[in-house]
Scaffold this motif. Structure first.
Motif, PDB file in Angstrom:
ATOM      1  N   THR A  30     -33.344 -28.415  -2.330  1.00  0.00           N
ATOM      2  CA  THR A  30     -34.153 -27.916  -3.442  1.00  0.00           C
ATOM      3  C   THR A  30     -33.785 -26.497  -3.844  1.00  0.00           C
ATOM      4  OG1 THR A  30     -35.899 -27.130  -1.934  1.00  0.00           O
ATOM      5  CG2 THR A  30     -36.102 -29.368  -2.825  1.00  0.00           C
ATOM      6  N   GLY A  31     -32.937 -25.816  -3.073  1.00  0.00           N
ATOM      7  CA  GLY A  31     -32.456 -24.494  -3.457  1.00  0.00           C
ATOM      8  C   GLY A  31     -31.280 -24.607  -4.405  1.00  0.00           C
ATOM      9  N   PHE A  32     -30.695 -23.452  -4.742  1.00  0.00           N
ATOM     10  CA  PHE A  32     -29.550 -23.475  -5.657  1.00  0.00           C
ATOM     11  C   PHE A  32     -28.274 -23.835  -4.907  1.00  0.00           C
ATOM     12  CE2 PHE A  32     -26.085 -21.696  -8.151  1.00  0.00           C
ATOM     13  CZ  PHE A  32     -26.429 -22.100  -9.437  1.00  0.00           C
ATOM     14  N   PHE A  33     -28.149 -23.295  -3.682  1.00  0.00           N
ATOM     15  CA  PHE A  33     -26.959 -23.566  -2.889  1.00  0.00           C
ATOM     16  C   PHE A  33     -27.230 -24.700  -1.906  1.00  0.00           C
ATOM     17  CE2 PHE A  33     -26.762 -19.078  -4.119  1.00  0.00           C
ATOM     18  CZ  PHE A  33     -25.534 -19.051  -4.763  1.00  0.00           C
ATOM     19  N   ALA A  34     -26.167 -25.147  -1.247  1.00  0.00           N
ATOM     20  CA  ALA A  34     -26.299 -26.242  -0.271  1.00  0.00           C
ATOM     21  C   ALA A  34     -26.838 -25.675   1.043  1.00  0.00           C
ATOM     22  CB  ALA A  34     -24.946 -26.913  -0.053  1.00  0.00           C
ATOM     23  N   GLU A  35     -28.125 -25.331   1.043  1.00  0.00           N
ATOM     24  CA  GLU A  35     -28.718 -24.662   2.199  1.00  0.00           C
ATOM     25  C   GLU A  35     -28.974 -25.612   3.363  1.00  0.00           C
ATOM     26  OE1 GLU A  35     -32.147 -22.870   0.536  1.00  0.00           O
ATOM     27  OE2 GLU A  35     -31.018 -21.471  -0.727  1.00  0.00           O
ATOM     28  N   PHE A  36     -28.665 -26.874   3.187  1.00  0.00           N
ATOM     29  CA  PHE A  36     -28.847 -27.849   4.254  1.00  0.00           C
ATOM     30  C   PHE A  36     -27.628 -27.944   5.158  1.00  0.00           C
ATOM     31  CE2 PHE A  36     -27.178 -29.854   0.464  1.00  0.00           C
ATOM     32  CZ  PHE A  36     -26.033 -30.463   0.940  1.00  0.00           C
ATOM     33  N   LYS A  37     -26.516 -27.323   4.763  1.00  0.00           N
ATOM     34  CA  LYS A  37     -25.268 -27.524   5.507  1.00  0.00           C
ATOM     35  C   LYS A  37     -25.361 -27.042   6.945  1.00  0.00           C
ATOM     36  CE  LYS A  37     -22.341 -25.638   2.597  1.00  0.00           C
ATOM     37  NZ  LYS A  37     -21.053 -25.211   2.001  1.00  0.00           N
ATOM     38  N   ASN A  38     -25.890 -25.840   7.142  1.00  0.00           N
ATOM     39  CA  ASN A  38     -26.000 -25.332   8.509  1.00  0.00           C
ATOM     40  C   ASN A  38     -26.910 -26.196   9.359  1.00  0.00           C
ATOM     41  OD1 ASN A  38     -24.248 -23.232   8.064  1.00  0.00           O
ATOM     42  ND2 ASN A  38     -25.828 -21.669   7.880  1.00  0.00           N
ATOM     43  N   SER A  39     -27.935 -26.775   8.741  1.00  0.00           N
ATOM     44  CA  SER A  39     -28.859 -27.628   9.494  1.00  0.00           C
ATOM     45  C   SER A  39     -28.166 -28.892   9.987  1.00  0.00           C
ATOM     46  CB  SER A  39     -30.071 -27.997   8.628  1.00  0.00           C
ATOM     47  OG  SER A  39     -30.833 -26.865   8.300  1.00  0.00           O
ATOM     48  N   ILE A  40     -27.431 -29.564   9.120  1.00  0.00           N
ATOM     49  CA  ILE A  40     -26.804 -30.818   9.556  1.00  0.00           C
ATOM     50  C   ILE A  40     -25.631 -30.538  10.510  1.00  0.00           C
ATOM     51  CG2 ILE A  40     -27.556 -32.142   7.554  1.00  0.00           C
ATOM     52  CD1 ILE A  40     -24.823 -31.856   6.361  1.00  0.00           C
TER      53      ILE A  40
ATOM     54  N   GLY B  39     -29.949 -24.039 -17.666  1.00  0.00           N
ATOM     55  CA  GLY B  39     -28.755 -23.878 -18.486  1.00  0.00           C
ATOM     56  C   GLY B  39     -28.273 -22.463 -18.669  1.00  0.00           C
ATOM     57  N   THR B  40     -28.806 -21.498 -17.915  1.00  0.00           N
ATOM     58  CA  THR B  40     -28.398 -20.102 -18.083  1.00  0.00           C
ATOM     59  C   THR B  40     -27.080 -19.793 -17.391  1.00  0.00           C
ATOM     60  OG1 THR B  40     -29.627 -19.390 -16.126  1.00  0.00           O
ATOM     61  CG2 THR B  40     -30.795 -19.381 -18.233  1.00  0.00           C
ATOM     62  N   GLY B  41     -26.675 -20.620 -16.431  1.00  0.00           N
ATOM     63  CA  GLY B  41     -25.472 -20.346 -15.661  1.00  0.00           C
ATOM     64  C   GLY B  41     -25.705 -19.406 -14.500  1.00  0.00           C
ATOM     65  N   ALA B  42     -26.893 -18.841 -14.386  1.00  0.00           N
ATOM     66  CA  ALA B  42     -27.208 -17.909 -13.307  1.00  0.00           C
ATOM     67  C   ALA B  42     -27.492 -18.671 -12.015  1.00  0.00           C
ATOM     68  CB  ALA B  42     -28.416 -17.063 -13.687  1.00  0.00           C
ATOM     69  N   GLN B  43     -27.269 -18.005 -10.887  1.00  0.00           N
ATOM     70  CA  GLN B  43     -27.506 -18.620  -9.583  1.00  0.00           C
ATOM     71  C   GLN B  43     -28.969 -18.409  -9.179  1.00  0.00           C
ATOM     72  OE1 GLN B  43     -24.529 -16.907  -7.020  1.00  0.00           O
ATOM     73  NE2 GLN B  43     -22.889 -18.150  -7.871  1.00  0.00           N
ATOM     74  N   ILE B  44     -29.866 -18.996  -9.964  1.00  0.00           N
ATOM     75  CA  ILE B  44     -31.301 -18.842  -9.742  1.00  0.00           C
ATOM     76  C   ILE B  44     -31.973 -20.201  -9.822  1.00  0.00           C
ATOM     77  CG2 ILE B  44     -31.383 -16.501 -10.679  1.00  0.00           C
ATOM     78  CD1 ILE B  44     -32.513 -17.701 -13.272  1.00  0.00           C
TER      79      ILE B  44
ATOM     80  N   VAL C 286     -24.370 -34.779  -7.607  1.00  0.00           N
ATOM     81  CA  VAL C 286     -25.496 -34.321  -8.432  1.00  0.00           C
ATOM     82  C   VAL C 286     -25.482 -32.817  -8.682  1.00  0.00           C
ATOM     83  CG1 VAL C 286     -26.895 -36.199  -7.514  1.00  0.00           C
ATOM     84  CG2 VAL C 286     -27.100 -33.917  -6.494  1.00  0.00           C
ATOM     85  N   LYS C 287     -24.669 -32.074  -7.941  1.00  0.00           N
ATOM     86  CA  LYS C 287     -24.738 -30.612  -7.989  1.00  0.00           C
ATOM     87  C   LYS C 287     -24.588 -30.018  -9.383  1.00  0.00           C
ATOM     88  CE  LYS C 287     -21.322 -28.392  -6.133  1.00  0.00           C
ATOM     89  NZ  LYS C 287     -20.423 -27.809  -5.101  1.00  0.00           N
ATOM     90  N   PRO C 288     -23.596 -30.431 -10.195  1.00  0.00           N
ATOM     91  CA  PRO C 288     -23.465 -29.804 -11.525  1.00  0.00           C
ATOM     92  C   PRO C 288     -24.718 -29.970 -12.389  1.00  0.00           C
ATOM     93  CG  PRO C 288     -21.475 -31.008 -10.959  1.00  0.00           C
ATOM     94  CD  PRO C 288     -22.497 -31.384  -9.943  1.00  0.00           C
ATOM     95  N   ASP C 289     -25.221 -31.200 -12.481  1.00  0.00           N
ATOM     96  CA  ASP C 289     -26.416 -31.447 -13.302  1.00  0.00           C
ATOM     97  C   ASP C 289     -27.659 -30.789 -12.698  1.00  0.00           C
ATOM     98  OD1 ASP C 289     -24.911 -32.911 -15.069  1.00  0.00           O
ATOM     99  OD2 ASP C 289     -25.360 -34.834 -14.118  1.00  0.00           O
ATOM    100  N   TYR C 290     -27.748 -30.816 -11.363  1.00  0.00           N
ATOM    101  CA  TYR C 290     -28.919 -30.242 -10.707  1.00  0.00           C
ATOM    102  C   TYR C 290     -28.988 -28.724 -10.936  1.00  0.00           C
ATOM    103  CZ  TYR C 290     -32.016 -28.600  -7.005  1.00  0.00           C
ATOM    104  OH  TYR C 290     -33.018 -27.971  -6.305  1.00  0.00           O
ATOM    105  N   ARG C 291     -27.865 -28.052 -10.778  1.00  0.00           N
ATOM    106  CA  ARG C 291     -27.864 -26.595 -10.955  1.00  0.00           C
ATOM    107  C   ARG C 291     -28.172 -26.226 -12.404  1.00  0.00           C
ATOM    108  NH1 ARG C 291     -22.846 -24.378  -7.130  1.00  0.00           N
ATOM    109  NH2 ARG C 291     -24.013 -24.551  -5.165  1.00  0.00           N
ATOM    110  N   SER C 292     -27.652 -26.994 -13.332  1.00  0.00           N
ATOM    111  CA  SER C 292     -27.971 -26.743 -14.735  1.00  0.00           C
ATOM    112  C   SER C 292     -29.458 -26.961 -14.999  1.00  0.00           C
ATOM    113  CB  SER C 292     -27.133 -27.665 -15.632  1.00  0.00           C
ATOM    114  OG  SER C 292     -27.436 -27.464 -16.987  1.00  0.00           O
TER     115      SER C 292
END
Length: 502
Positions: free
Chosen positions: A221-231, A281-286, A270-276
């Motif tokens: 649910t965050g912007f980055f793949a914050e689940f990677k360290n967990s798995i 659609g601002t392109g910001a990492q928020i 899903v990452k491209p559509d999810y981040r947008s």
């Protein structure tokens, strides 16, 4: 654990033998390498990938130590090797996978050497088993026999919640943001402890699965793949807890591996559509969308997955996970178009991390990762300020010190990691399981080949300081409470010989 006599180590404990699963992995790597050489347009490079992985396993996966330092070495290896290996099933020359026409043969070879140098440095830094002492792995296994389920769930749950609280506090902490953000990684101590105990004792598996599901979904649910360290934490704990080649162990470790691959494919799709969607659609990492809408988006995306989306996600995963092209661009640009920096990059890195921002409020802001990439790769700066593209720590070491200097720099970083690991793991203070989780905390900051030099070193140094603070000051204070100690459960622990057969 205090006052508890530990059985003297057997000769097997002091041997350099590897767990059965490690030997099976080496055999599997050998088979896959042979198949890859027959089907790939770059058979020698595929062979080099296989030899490097086998060497990493031989160095860092022994019976005396949990395979914690194997985690960063293998994951970095995967980032370097994925593109050369993918030529085996894609059936295309490696050059066709280069977005900018880079010589990927050269950068892949250098990247593999860099990961080997890092692994050798870690092995030298961690040293060997002290004569006459019980191995770290054995101490963890003996201790796991004494922890009752109620204690484990309480302690691990408290640690995981504390990690989330620290992460939330870091958002509004101002100059203390980075220390609190790194301290929030204590969550992985709790995840490692819980996963290892549940799989080793084969109890509370349902609770463990719920925690895994929560970590993956919430991390997405965050912007980055914050689940990677967990798995990655779940995976390495599963490998350590179930080292014997048996059907149930193969299922446990195989399920963890399939989880990593499946989540990676889904996220890549899903990452491209999810981040947008989340940044509107601002392109910001928020993230500018409520969490319920984010969960709905991910749920709908999961329900709509089909074969085409899976194939697309797999291709995106390979392309994104492979992190050698920017390294190749740097190697082509330096020293052809600009000279090596002769230590100036390293000087600025250590100058930046020496004085924390909390003590230097006017501390200069670091150059954006993308600006660094553009400067040393020669690519024009066509990305906006919200984009972050790194050349990776090895690329910056090469730009700073050249071909051989970059490899020496990687070995020095590995030695520092191994040295800190040794001091944490050999300590007799507190709990061996807690110490293993602390070791994992210092391994995670160096797990990614594409991490910028200053971020990798800064995160590692700060995490090491936090880990020593926890181990030497905070945990000894907490261990005074009986409920936080491992307690005998009215039965004798299994003998070391039986433990090793698990």
């Amino acid at each position: 654990m205090q006052g508890q006599k530990i059985a003297p180590p057997s000769r097997t404990e002091h041997s350099k033998s590897r767990p059965p699963l490690a030997n099976a992995t080496i055999f599997g790597v050998a088979l896959m390498t042979f198949w890859g050489m027959l089907t790939s347009p770059v058979p020698l490079l595929v062979l080099f990938c296989g030899l490097c992985l086998v060497t990493i396993i031989l160095l860092l996966w022994t019976s005396n130590e949990p395979p914690i330092l194997l985690l960063p070495a293998m994951f970095q290896w995967s980032e370097v090797a994925i593109l050369p290996l993918s030529t085996s099933w894609l059936g295309v020359p490696l050059a066709e996978l280069a977005q900018y026409g880079t010589d990927l043969n050269k950068s892949a070879s250098y990247g593999l050497l860099g990961v080997l140098a890092l692994s050798i440095g870690m092995k030298v830094g961690m040293g060997g088993q002290t004569s006459g002492s019980v191995s770290f792995s054995e101490r963890i296994r003996q201790e796991a026999e004494k922890w009752p389920q109620a204690q484990v769930l309480f302690i691990c749950g408290t640690i995981i919640v504390a990690g989330y609280v620290l992460a939330a506090a870091s958002v509004v902490a101002g100059p203390l943001r980075e220390p609190l953000n790194q301290a929030s990684n204590i969550k992985y101590l709790g995840l490692f402890f819980l996963t290892y105990w549940c799989l080793y004792r084969q109890r509370a598996i349902g609770i463990l699965l719920l925690v895994i599901v929560f970590e993956v979904i919430f991390g997405m649910t965050g912007f980055f793949a914050e689940f990677k360290n967990s798995i990655l934490t779940f995976f390495i704990a599963a490998v350590f807890a179930r080292p014997k080649v048996t059907p149930i162990n193969i299922i446990s470790v195989g399920a963890a591996a399939c989880l990593i691959l499946s989540i990676g494919i889904f996220w890549s799709s899903v990452k491209p559509d999810y981040r947008s969607f989340v940044n509107k659609g601002t392109g910001a990492q928020i993230v500018d969308v409520p969490i319920d809408q984010r969960v709905d988006f991910l749920a709908n995306a999961a329900l709509s997955m089909d074969n085409d989306k899976i194939a697309d996600g797999f291709q995106r995963l390979i392309t994104r996970h492979g992190y050698i092209e920017y390294l190749g661009l740097v190697m082509e640009n330096i020293p052809r178009s600009m000279p090596h920096q002769n230590g100036s990059i390293t000087a600025s890195v250590f100058g930046h991390i020496t004085v924390p921002r909390v003590l230097w409020k006017d501390k200069p802001v670091l150059m954006n990762d993308t600006e660094v990439m553009s400067k040393y790769s020669g690519l024009p700066m066509t990305w906006n300020s919200d984009t972050s593209i790194s050349i990776g720590y090895l690329g910056e070491l090469y730009a700073d010190f050249g071909y051989y200097g970059g490899l020496i720099g990687a070995a020095v970083i590995g030695f520092a990691v191994g040295f800190v690991y040794r001091n944490i793991s050999r300590s007799k203070q507190g709990s061996a399981l807690m110490n293993a989780g602390l070791c994992l905390m210092i391994a995670l900051p160096i797990a990614y080949f594409g991490t910028a030099y200053v971020k990798l070193v800064g995160s590692f140094v700060l995490t090491a300081a936090i880990v020593f603070l926890l181990q030497r000051i905070l945990f000894p204070m907490l261990i005074r409470y009986p409920f936080l100690k491992a307690q005998p459960q009215g039965h004798q622990p299994r003998s070391p010989q039986k433990l090793r057969r698990i």
